[in-house]
Design a protein around this motif. Structure first.
Motif, short mmCIF file in Angstrom:
data_model
loop_
_atom_site.label_atom_id
_atom_site.label_comp_id
_atom_site.label_asym_id
_atom_site.label_seq_id
_atom_site.Cartn_x
_atom_site.Cartn_y
_atom_site.Cartn_z
N GLY A 30 16.68 52.30 8.91
CA GLY A 30 16.07 53.02 9.99
C GLY A 30 16.27 52.25 11.39
O GLY A 30 16.03 52.57 12.65
N SER A 31 16.27 50.75 11.05
CA SER A 31 16.18 49.81 12.48
C SER A 31 17.68 49.70 13.12
O SER A 31 17.60 49.16 13.84
N GLY A 32 18.76 49.91 12.43
CA GLY A 32 20.16 49.83 12.91
C GLY A 32 20.41 50.79 14.07
O GLY A 32 19.55 51.84 14.27
N VAL A 37 17.75 53.05 23.91
CA VAL A 37 18.75 52.18 23.54
C VAL A 37 18.26 50.77 23.13
O VAL A 37 17.99 49.97 24.29
N GLU A 38 18.37 50.31 22.00
CA GLU A 38 17.95 48.77 21.86
C GLU A 38 19.17 47.94 22.05
O GLU A 38 20.31 48.05 21.35
N GLY A 73 19.77 44.84 17.78
CA GLY A 73 20.31 45.51 19.19
C GLY A 73 21.78 45.62 19.09
O GLY A 73 22.35 45.14 18.16
N LYS A 74 22.18 46.34 20.09
CA LYS A 74 23.60 46.69 20.03
C LYS A 74 24.29 45.48 20.90
O LYS A 74 23.90 45.16 22.02
N VAL A 75 25.46 45.01 20.30
CA VAL A 75 26.17 44.20 20.94
C VAL A 75 27.17 44.61 21.85
O VAL A 75 27.83 45.70 21.44
#
Length: 313
Positions: free
Chosen positions: A149-151, A283-284, A307-309
């Motif tokens: 769930g954290s992705g 959005v992380e 978080g998103k790269v």
């Protein structure tokens, strides 16, 4: 002269090279965009490494399906887009670049409240999440179990499901439990005893499950907890889905997306942009790197990073 990340052979991150490219004028139905941010997805490194099969490389191959930028030119037969307009690109090709020419159908106008980095983070994760939930008809009265769930995809699944009235439980590490909780899901530690922990947290039962982790534990727990296997989906273990009697979307699934599923993925972009602009979605973002550091971006995604790269040309 524009620049783009290319590779000419499968391999590790170091096969990625910053290359000068010619940028054609946009033809009918096409738009030129100056890229402000390009999202880095796990699919990118799976294709680059050969983990996800792809056709033989005969010419330098470009990378990247998600991005955001500013329209710089508009081809014939394009309506609703203008030079200078901020846009999101989803389902594009070769977006690790300074400038691109893409089909107008891949663009969505971007509200000023949404940054380029946020918009570039949306495409694959939020499109996948939205389509999967719609395919499983998740809504009010459901109790949804999300494995992983954290992705990026997991966080999108949680937010859409909560918005649509479902109760959500999400497996995660202790370190990431607060992030899951902040999105209004109940964090559940993965590992031995998972099924018992889920049953204790949701004595009413689990009606639907989505596997984004790809582990044997996730698949077996889903089968043990959800009575209707048509409401279990994996986004990772597609090759195993038919044998287990569950559904698969991408992730090695031998079945291509239907026209309806593709339409839902496209529909997710304006929906999500509206929610972000209204402050109702989150959005992380993770590390943001220069375009020339695409190899390092892939290393970060492969090793696991919060978080998103995003690459910033």
């Amino acid at each position: 002269m524009a620049t783009a990340i290319t590779y000419t052979a499968l391999g590790g991150p170091d096969v990625l090279t910053l290359t000068d490219i010619d940028l054609p004028d946009p033809g009918p139905g096409e738009v030129a965009v100056r890229i402000e941010a390009a999202g880095v997805n796990p699919l990118d490194h799976k294709l680059r490494s050969g983990l996800r099969p792809s056709p033989p490389i005969t010419t330098p191959r470009r990378v990247g399906a998600d991005g955001a930028g500013i329209v710089t030119a508009v081809g014939a037969d394009v309506e609703g887009l203008r030079v200078g307009q901020p846009v999101l690109i989803s389902g594009g090709a070769g977006l690790y670049a300074s400038d691109v020419v893409v089909p107008a159908a891949t663009l969505t106008p971007r509200p000023p409240q949404v940054s380029a980095a946020e918009a570039a983070a949306l495409g694959i994760p939020f499109g996948t999440a939205y389509q999967t939930l719609r395919s499983l008809a998740v809504g009010a009265g459901d109790t949804l179990l999300v494995h992983g769930g954290s992705g990026a995809v997991g966080q999108a699944v949680i937010q859409f499901a909560v918005l649509w009235g479902a109760r959500v439980l999400a497996t995660t590490s202790d370190r990431r439990a607060d992030r899951v909780r902040a999105l209004a899901a109940t964090p559940i530690a993965y590992g031995e005893g998972l099924v018992e922990r889920v049953r204790a947290a949701a004595p009413e039962g689990v009606t639907v499950a989505i596997d984004i982790a790809g582990t044997e534990e996730a698949l077996q727990a889903s089968i043990d907890l959800v009575a209707d296997r048509d409401r279990i989906a994996t986004l990772v273990r597609g090759a195993d889905a038919d044998g287990l009697g569950i559904r698969a979307f991408m992730g090695g699934s031998p079945r291509p997306l239907t026209a309806q599923e593709q339409a839902w993925r496209a529909e997710a972009m304006p929906v999500t942009l509206h929610l972000l602009a209204a402050g109702r979605f989150s959005v992380e973002l993770g590390p943001q790197l220069p375009l020339a550091e695409a190899a390092e971006a892939h290393r970060l995604v492969e090793s696991g990073v919060d978080g998103k790269v995003v690459l910033l040309p």
